[in-house]
Design a protein around this motif. Sequence first.
Motif, PDB file in Angstrom:
ATOM      1  N   ILE A  76       0.840  -1.197   0.000  1.00  0.00           N
ATOM      2  CA  ILE A  76       0.000   0.000   0.000  1.00  0.00           C
ATOM      3  C   ILE A  76       0.876   1.249   0.000  1.00  0.00           C
ATOM      4  O   ILE A  76       1.766   1.380   0.843  1.00  0.00           O
ATOM      5  CB  ILE A  76      -0.901   0.042   1.250  1.00  0.00           C
ATOM      6  CG1 ILE A  76      -1.702  -1.257   1.387  1.00  0.00           C
ATOM      7  CG2 ILE A  76      -1.813   1.260   1.223  1.00  0.00           C
ATOM      8  CD1 ILE A  76      -2.308  -1.436   2.764  1.00  0.00           C
ATOM      9  N   ALA A  78       1.082   4.083   1.430  1.00  0.00           N
ATOM     10  CA  ALA A  78       0.319   4.526   2.588  1.00  0.00           C
ATOM     11  C   ALA A  78       0.528   5.987   2.956  1.00  0.00           C
ATOM     12  O   ALA A  78      -0.377   6.635   3.485  1.00  0.00           O
ATOM     13  CB  ALA A  78       0.673   3.642   3.790  1.00  0.00           C
ATOM     14  N   HIS A  79       1.727   6.514   2.711  1.00  0.00           N
ATOM     15  CA  HIS A  79       2.060   7.871   3.154  1.00  0.00           C
ATOM     16  C   HIS A  79       2.819   8.633   2.075  1.00  0.00           C
ATOM     17  O   HIS A  79       3.268   8.047   1.076  1.00  0.00           O
ATOM     18  CB  HIS A  79       2.913   7.806   4.429  1.00  0.00           C
ATOM     19  CG  HIS A  79       2.148   7.394   5.647  1.00  0.00           C
ATOM     20  ND1 HIS A  79       1.459   8.281   6.435  1.00  0.00           N
ATOM     21  CD2 HIS A  79       1.982   6.166   6.212  1.00  0.00           C
ATOM     22  CE1 HIS A  79       0.905   7.626   7.442  1.00  0.00           C
ATOM     23  NE2 HIS A  79       1.201   6.342   7.333  1.00  0.00           N
ATOM     24  N   LYS A 103      -2.038   7.164  10.384  1.00  0.00           N
ATOM     25  CA  LYS A 103      -3.161   6.543   9.690  1.00  0.00           C
ATOM     26  C   LYS A 103      -3.519   5.219  10.351  1.00  0.00           C
ATOM     27  O   LYS A 103      -2.652   4.502  10.854  1.00  0.00           O
ATOM     28  CB  LYS A 103      -2.830   6.326   8.210  1.00  0.00           C
ATOM     29  CG  LYS A 103      -2.701   7.630   7.435  1.00  0.00           C
ATOM     30  CD  LYS A 103      -2.582   7.382   5.937  1.00  0.00           C
ATOM     31  CE  LYS A 103      -2.526   8.700   5.171  1.00  0.00           C
ATOM     32  NZ  LYS A 103      -2.497   8.475   3.703  1.00  0.00           N
ATOM     33  N   TRP A 105      -5.610   1.482   9.840  1.00  0.00           N
ATOM     34  CA  TRP A 105      -5.990   0.540   8.793  1.00  0.00           C
ATOM     35  C   TRP A 105      -6.677  -0.651   9.432  1.00  0.00           C
ATOM     36  O   TRP A 105      -6.283  -1.101  10.520  1.00  0.00           O
ATOM     37  CB  TRP A 105      -4.741   0.062   8.038  1.00  0.00           C
ATOM     38  CG  TRP A 105      -3.812   1.157   7.639  1.00  0.00           C
ATOM     39  CD1 TRP A 105      -2.860   1.753   8.421  1.00  0.00           C
ATOM     40  CD2 TRP A 105      -3.745   1.810   6.373  1.00  0.00           C
ATOM     41  NE1 TRP A 105      -2.201   2.726   7.725  1.00  0.00           N
ATOM     42  CE2 TRP A 105      -2.723   2.791   6.459  1.00  0.00           C
ATOM     43  CE3 TRP A 105      -4.431   1.658   5.172  1.00  0.00           C
ATOM     44  CZ2 TRP A 105      -2.376   3.614   5.389  1.00  0.00           C
ATOM     45  CZ3 TRP A 105      -4.085   2.472   4.106  1.00  0.00           C
ATOM     46  CH2 TRP A 105      -3.074   3.433   4.211  1.00  0.00           C
ATOM     47  N   GLU A 113      -8.180   1.806   4.769  1.00  0.00           N
ATOM     48  CA  GLU A 113      -7.825   2.964   5.595  1.00  0.00           C
ATOM     49  C   GLU A 113      -9.086   3.490   6.269  1.00  0.00           C
ATOM     50  O   GLU A 113     -10.083   3.786   5.611  1.00  0.00           O
ATOM     51  CB  GLU A 113      -7.194   4.065   4.745  1.00  0.00           C
ATOM     52  CG  GLU A 113      -6.774   5.281   5.554  1.00  0.00           C
ATOM     53  CD  GLU A 113      -6.182   6.395   4.707  1.00  0.00           C
ATOM     54  OE1 GLU A 113      -6.206   7.560   5.154  1.00  0.00           O
ATOM     55  OE2 GLU A 113      -5.688   6.101   3.585  1.00  0.00           O
TER      56      GLU A 113
END
Length: 316
Positions: A76, A78-79, A103, A105, A113
């Motif tokens: 992922i 993710a950031h 975050k 999940w 998310e």
Amino acid sequence: MACATREDQHRLWTQGLMQCFNLTGGHYSSIDAIHLINNAAICFSGSRDRYLNVWNLANLNAANPDSVREACVKSIQAHKGWIWSISSCNSTICTGSWDTTVKLWDAGKDMTETLSLKGKSAVLCTVLLPDILTVGSFDSSVAIYDPRTGYSSIAQLHCHSKPVLCMAVDDKYIITGSEDKKIAIYDRAAGKLFETIELQSLVKSMLLKWNHLWAGDGKGNLHLINAQSFKPVSSYDVGHKSTISGIRFSMGSLITCSTDRTIRVLEPTVNPSTMHMIQENSELSALDFQNETLVSASGETYVAVWRPSSEYESLT
């Protein structure tokens, strides 16, 4: 039971009964965060490539190369910054990043998310419990949120003068370690700073377990503090030459990793001595240990996994 567990760990590490797997193909930059859940069946890794990867460790088999190649089951983006922290509570996975966000999940729903919290500074450490989320940041603050009220902001702690590098939390205390060489113990019920302990170097890693508070410093020393009185018990030179970046403690072993490129499996005794040392190719940034499975994160792009071999399993 403790003696039997210690003997099992000693046999695993000293008799060559731990298999090593290097899980490649998931990241293309250094890995800084690593986390195990579900009795080490699942591993999460966070990297400077901004990706959060999910690894299935349950099916790893040295006789089946495909089990290693196919271990990464999800990747992922993710950031927008380096992922520096991963923690969890039940099926909720928490990631913290240099992009200043935390975050959440849902591991039970294909890593959907569920929440993003925006801070003011890079996130360096997180702890998630059923009743609290704590976030340590580069700006020396600790943000506190309440999961029971939709992660509403509760407080902002300012117990340090430099970045908060590590953290441990239980139902009584929020304990933080910082680049300012201090360990701060915040009393949750009283709502104030309870104690401050000053070391000779920055505090990079921390573990709170069984009334033991372990802290690893920037010079490679390991410190033991009584987690009831918060009085220092002892400091140990366990052989590391630079920063201790990760600590895990069980009945059978005390495991540390360092930027000196080594992992040390130590005797869990009054004077911890090395029962086994692992030499890696680059600086170690983090480790986790669960159900006799060890994972590490480093400057390499692979996740290193050690777990009992089939030979050991046939002996038990």
